[in-house]
Enzyme design. Structure first.
Site, short mmCIF file in Angstrom:
data_model
loop_
_atom_site.label_atom_id
_atom_site.label_comp_id
_atom_site.label_asym_id
_atom_site.label_seq_id
_atom_site.Cartn_x
_atom_site.Cartn_y
_atom_site.Cartn_z
N THR A 167 0.82 -1.29 0.00
CA THR A 167 0.17 0.00 0.02
C THR A 167 0.86 1.27 0.12
OG1 THR A 167 -1.64 -1.22 1.51
CG2 THR A 167 -2.07 1.03 1.26
N ARG A 215 7.78 -2.48 2.69
CA ARG A 215 7.92 -2.42 4.15
C ARG A 215 8.15 -3.96 4.36
NH1 ARG A 215 2.85 0.82 6.75
NH2 ARG A 215 3.69 2.55 5.19
N SER A 262 6.31 4.14 8.37
CA SER A 262 5.06 4.60 9.03
C SER A 262 4.95 4.57 10.40
CB SER A 262 3.96 4.44 8.20
OG SER A 262 2.63 5.27 8.28
N HIS A 263 3.77 3.91 10.79
CA HIS A 263 3.47 3.75 11.99
C HIS A 263 3.82 2.31 12.68
CE1 HIS A 263 0.71 2.25 9.01
NE2 HIS A 263 -0.05 1.15 9.77
N LYS A 318 10.30 4.10 0.31
CA LYS A 318 9.35 4.04 -0.98
C LYS A 318 9.72 5.53 -1.80
CE LYS A 318 6.19 7.45 1.30
NZ LYS A 318 4.52 7.46 1.26
N ASP A 339 1.96 10.24 13.62
CA ASP A 339 2.81 8.54 13.40
C ASP A 339 4.46 8.81 13.30
OD1 ASP A 339 2.58 9.36 10.97
OD2 ASP A 339 2.52 7.29 10.10
N ASP A 341 6.19 8.74 10.83
CA ASP A 341 6.85 9.39 9.64
C ASP A 341 6.13 10.73 9.46
OD1 ASP A 341 4.59 7.96 8.56
OD2 ASP A 341 5.17 8.24 6.66
N ASP A 386 2.76 11.51 8.90
CA ASP A 386 1.64 11.75 7.97
C ASP A 386 0.23 11.62 8.44
OD1 ASP A 386 2.16 9.10 7.76
OD2 ASP A 386 2.05 8.89 5.63
N ARG A 387 0.36 10.64 9.84
CA ARG A 387 -0.99 10.30 10.24
C ARG A 387 -1.38 11.40 11.11
NH1 ARG A 387 -2.28 3.99 10.57
NH2 ARG A 387 -1.62 3.62 8.25
N THR A 444 -7.88 2.16 -1.12
CA THR A 444 -7.03 2.47 0.09
C THR A 444 -5.46 2.66 -0.50
OG1 THR A 444 -8.12 0.99 1.37
CG2 THR A 444 -6.05 1.55 2.08
N GLU A 465 -8.53 9.27 4.66
CA GLU A 465 -8.73 7.96 4.78
C GLU A 465 -9.22 7.87 6.36
OE1 GLU A 465 -6.37 5.09 2.31
OE2 GLU A 465 -4.60 6.47 3.15
N GLU A 466 -9.77 6.70 6.55
CA GLU A 466 -10.20 6.25 7.87
C GLU A 466 -9.06 6.16 8.85
OE1 GLU A 466 -9.60 3.10 9.05
OE2 GLU A 466 -8.80 2.58 6.96
N SER A 467 -7.96 5.55 8.09
CA SER A 467 -6.84 5.23 8.77
C SER A 467 -5.90 6.50 9.39
CB SER A 467 -5.89 4.42 7.92
OG SER A 467 -5.58 5.17 6.95
N LYS A 520 -0.47 12.34 3.01
CA LYS A 520 -1.30 12.94 4.12
C LYS A 520 -0.46 13.57 4.81
CE LYS A 520 -1.28 8.20 5.97
NZ LYS A 520 -1.39 7.17 5.01
N ARG A 579 -8.76 -6.63 7.85
CA ARG A 579 -9.72 -5.32 8.18
C ARG A 579 -11.07 -5.34 8.02
NH1 ARG A 579 -5.00 -2.68 9.50
NH2 ARG A 579 -3.28 -2.29 8.21
C1 G1P Z 1 -2.78 1.28 5.93
C2 G1P Z 1 -4.11 2.19 5.91
C3 G1P Z 1 -4.20 2.92 4.68
C4 G1P Z 1 -3.09 3.63 4.54
C5 G1P Z 1 -1.76 2.88 4.80
C6 G1P Z 1 -0.38 3.61 4.77
O1 G1P Z 1 -2.74 0.22 4.63
O2 G1P Z 1 -5.23 1.25 5.76
O3 G1P Z 1 -5.43 3.78 4.49
O4 G1P Z 1 -2.79 4.56 3.24
O5 G1P Z 1 -1.74 1.88 5.94
O6 G1P Z 1 -0.37 4.59 5.61
P1 G1P Z 1 -3.28 -1.21 4.79
O7 G1P Z 1 -2.50 -1.88 5.78
O8 G1P Z 1 -4.72 -1.20 5.14
O9 G1P Z 1 -2.97 -1.69 3.26
ZN ZN Z 2 2.65 7.34 8.25
#
Ligand code: G1P
Ligand code: ZN
Length: 543
Positions: free
Chosen positions: A18, A22, A113-114, A126, A277, A279, A281-282, A344, A363-365, A376, A496
């Site tokens: 996504t 990673r 990221s997180h 990336k 988070d 990096d 972006d969240r 997503t 995004e909801e995340s 983001k 999910r």
């Molecule tokens: C998750 C989140 C998605 C976000 C991505 C990167 O991806 O659900 O919205 O863009 O992290 O931060 P997923 O693990 O669901 O593929």
């Molecule tokens: Zn992030």
């Protein structure tokens, strides 16, 4: 100093997910693993030769080693200039802003990221293109293809560069400029928001708590919130970036930002709480004793856009990822602007922004952003809320309640089942797919399925098609159940389940979310036979 060509053999697991590639740190530490992927980027983006590359990461374990390797490979691959963040640091949104400002040919961002960091945590890499946004799917596919057939890579045998001082170096004809990670980003925020108004809000005693979770936003938040906007010292907590994020899980949600959540739901809670988070972006937004779901946050930002200097003329349109709640759709309807539903992942928003079809998206995340960059942006969302509050001078709770009164409320939750067996996860999704036809038109307690499908998306700009983006079950009363597998996890599979219902009647606007959604949660479990496939009674994380 000389170029060297090193023979290598391909790895078969370098398909970006996504958001980039990673993996666990130990995977990246295998000989040639990072180098193979980086060479595949250079081979896929010929413009980097003779061009400018932006480079930085979230400071997690392995960031410093990877930066030095990438610098040597950039020199050997003919890059003319690299802008690298001091100490190898750049938040993801700052990297995006810098790529755009200096018209770079692209950027390499090091982050998972997180996901947790440290020697036993995750690492990631990336590539972002010249618009500052994550590489589109066709490019990540090319990078993957190249990684499968790679036989050698280019590198110099130069020494490590000292990255702690803001100055320039040369590696084999390539200029390395070490830049402030914060400066350009802070300037962009100042151009976007009404800083004097936010400063006046703090002067009036407004209390903010920002949890940087020992990740990259610490230095950004301290500089912007405390130094530039006059928030009291100590507003930013956990503000020093650490390679293992202080052993925490740098994901700003109710489950992982425990310290902040406890304070925001206490008797003496500040007016606003926020977290970002790994990096940067969240974002998570909380008011005094209230949590703002990311989907609601996007809707509120859209509804109040004209209060913000950068958006005072209105929005060209908005977009949300498919599993994100439909709250923003109702705002778009009222504003008579387009609302796009994308798969997503942030990479799908870039084309819409480049074509000026949207200004805001989310995004909801816990991701929200706008066309100021192509990622983001956590701090941007915090500043946006602060700007709204500086104008309205009311509480977050009041803003949210008034929003629900005007637009109705989308109750929303996401249930994650983590680290499940890959084969079981695939079977669960396959079985759902097999049931789609039967589900169409089926009813439970007078709720009828309007549509059950596997979501696919045709990009309105380049017409590329992305299939298999999640199973949707859409009901005739606006409720939705969505199932998809994570594309960012590194251990087993993560299922999910996204559950949403829509409520308009005034006496049903203030229910407990899990209780309000109980019927659909149960239905989701039954339809997907979650217990049978995962062996789990409960989700691992509820957000
Ligand atoms: C998750 C989140 C998605 C976000 C991505 C990167 O991806 O659900 O919205 O863009 O992290 O931060 P997923 O693990 O669901 O593929
Ligand atoms: Zn992030």
């Amino acid at each position: 100093m000389s170029h060297i060509t090193i023979a290598t053999t391909a790895f078969d697991d370098q398909k970006p997910g996504t958001s980039g590639l990673r993996k666990q740190v130990t995977i990246f530490q295998q000989a040639h693993y990072l180098e193979n992927f980086v060479q595949s980027i250079f081979d896929s983006v010929p413009e980097l030769k003779g061009g400018t590359l932006v480079l930085g990461g979230d400071g997690r374990y392995y960031n410093d080693t990877a930066i030095q390797t990438i610098l040597r490979m950039a020199a050997a691959n003919g890059v003319s200039r690299v802008l690298v963040g001091q100490d190898g640091l750049l938040s993801t949104p700052a990297a995006s802003a810098i790529i755009r400002k200096y018209q770079a040919s692209g950027g390499i961002i090091l982050s998972a990221s997180h996901n947790p960091g440290g020697a036993d945590g995750d690492f990631g890499i990336k590539f972002n293109g010249t618009n500052g946004g994550p590489a589109v799917e066709s490019l990540t596919n090319t990078i993957h293809q190249n990684s499968l057939s790679i036989t050698d890579y280019q590198i110099t045998d130069s020494a490590d560069i000292e990255l702690s001082e803001l100055n320039s170096h040369q590696i084999d004809g390539m200029t390395v400029e070490i830049i402030s990670p914060v400066h350009d980003y802070a300037e962009l925020m100042q151009q976007t928001f009404d800083f004097p108004a936010i400063n006046a809000l703090f002067e009036a005693g407004f209390r903010l708590r920002f949890d940087a979770m020992h990740a990259i936003t610490g230095p950004y938040a301290k500089h912007i919130l405390e130094d530039m906007l006059g928030a009291p010292t100590g507003t930013v907590i956990n503000g020093t970036p650490l390679p293992d994020f202080g052993k925490g899980h740098p994901d700003p949600n109710l489950a992982h930002a425990k310290e902040l959540v406890a304070e925001m739901f206490s008797d003496n809670a500040p007016d606003m709480g926020a977290a970002s988070d790994g990096d940067g972006d969240r974002n998570m937004i909380l008011g005094n004793n209230i949590f703002v779901t990311p989907s609601d946050s996007l809707a509120v930002l859209a509804a109040n856009a004209t209060l913000i200097p950068a958006y005072q003329d209105g929005l060209s349109g908005v977009a949300r990822s498919m599993p994100t709640s439909c709250a923003v759709d109702r705002v778009a309807e009222k504003l008579a602007i387009d609302c796009f539903e994308t798969p997503t992942g942030w990479k799908f928003f870039g084309n819409l922004m480049d074509a000026d079809k949207i200004t805001l998206c989310g995004e909801e995340s816990f991701g929200t952003g706008s066309s100021h960059v192509r990622e983001k942006d956590g701090l941007w969302a915090v500043l946006y809320w602060l700007n709204i509050l500086a104008v309205k001078r009311t509480s977050i709770k009041t803003i949210l309640h008034q929003h629900w009164q005007e637009f109705g409320r989308n109750y929303y939750t996401r249930h994650d089942y983590e680290a499940i067996d890959n084969a079981q996860a695939t079977s669960l999704m396959q079985e759902l797919e097999n049931k789609l036809e039967k589900l169409n038109g089926q009813s439970w307690n007078s709720k009828t399925v309007l549509q059950a499908d596997n979501f696919h998306y045709t990009d309105p700009v380049d017409h590329s098609v992305s299939t298999n983006q999640g199973i949707r079950i859409l009901f005739d009363n606006g409720s939705r159940i969505i199932f998809r597998l994570s594309g960012t996890g590194t251990q087993g599979a993560t299922l999910r389940v996204y559950i949403e219902s829509y409520e308009l009647s005034p006496d049903k606007l203030h229910l407990d979310t899990q209780a309000a959604l109980q019927e659909y949660i149960q239905l989701a479990n039954e339809i997907a036979e979650i217990k049978k496939y995962t062996g789990m009674e409960q989700p691992t994380v509820i957000t």
